[in-house]
Design an enzyme around this catalytic site. Structure first.
Site, PDB file in Angstrom:
ATOM      1  N   HIS A  63      66.543-104.925 -66.719  1.00 48.02           N
ATOM      2  CA  HIS A  63      67.733-104.824 -67.523  1.00 48.02           C
ATOM      3  C   HIS A  63      67.239-104.232 -68.787  1.00 48.02           C
ATOM      4  O   HIS A  63      67.079-104.633 -69.664  1.00 48.02           O
ATOM      5  CB  HIS A  63      68.949-104.925 -67.575  1.00 48.02           C
ATOM      6  N   ALA A  64      67.589-103.101 -69.256  1.00 49.06           N
ATOM      7  CA  ALA A  64      67.856-102.859 -71.067  1.00 49.06           C
ATOM      8  C   ALA A  64      69.339-102.440 -71.258  1.00 49.06           C
ATOM      9  O   ALA A  64      70.482-102.136 -70.567  1.00 49.06           O
ATOM     10  CB  ALA A  64      67.017-101.216 -71.280  1.00 49.06           C
TER      11      ALA A  64
END
Length: 147
Positions: A63-64
């Site tokens: 994820h970011a």
């Protein structure tokens, strides 16, 4: 409550951990909940911080930050036929690469809680045992139904 878009695939092999993350992130792009820049940010995050996304034996959660290209809420999983090393001393190799996107910090935490609960309830084992890609998708959709 709306349904969170999900996508699950089985891939026989990828070249390396970054290709696994790109594959999972690409599914988010296909769902319309992330941009290519988001996928790049997911890979960059591991390159900068190390394999912190490898949360349990055989399992990575890519994820970011939402502002790095998330355009909606969604989750994906790639089941790898040939596990790949991320460089984690205890949890390598990885055969399940999850990715998720959310558009805000509250949704980000909700998704993490939902996935953590599902994984704690045996989701990883069920995904590994799933006999078809359709079943992979069903399991993932059930896991995030409450988000």
């Amino acid at each position: 409550m709306s349904t969170v878009p999900t996508r699950a695939v089985h891939v026989d092999a990828v070249d390396d951990w970054a290709a696994g993350v790109r594959t999972a992130g690409g599914l988010l792009v296909d769902l319309g909940v992330a941009t290519d820049e988001y996928v790049t940010a997911c890979v960059d995050s591991v390159q900068e911080r190390g394999p912190y996304i490898v949360l349990a034996p055989g399992l990575a959660l890519a994820h970011a930050r939402p502002e790095q290209g998330a355009t909606g809420v969604g989750v994906s999983v790639v089941r790898l036929g040939a596990p790949v090393a991320f460089g984690h001393p205890a949890n390598d190799p990885v055969d399940l690469v999850f990715a998720f996107a959310t558009v805000g910090p509250g949704a980000h935490l909700d998704m993490l809680r939902s996935l953590a609960g599902a994984l704690g309830g045996g989701l990883a084992a069920r995904l590994r045992e799933a006999g078809s890609v359709d079943r992979l998708g069903e399991l993932l959709t059930e896991a995030v139904a409450g988000v």
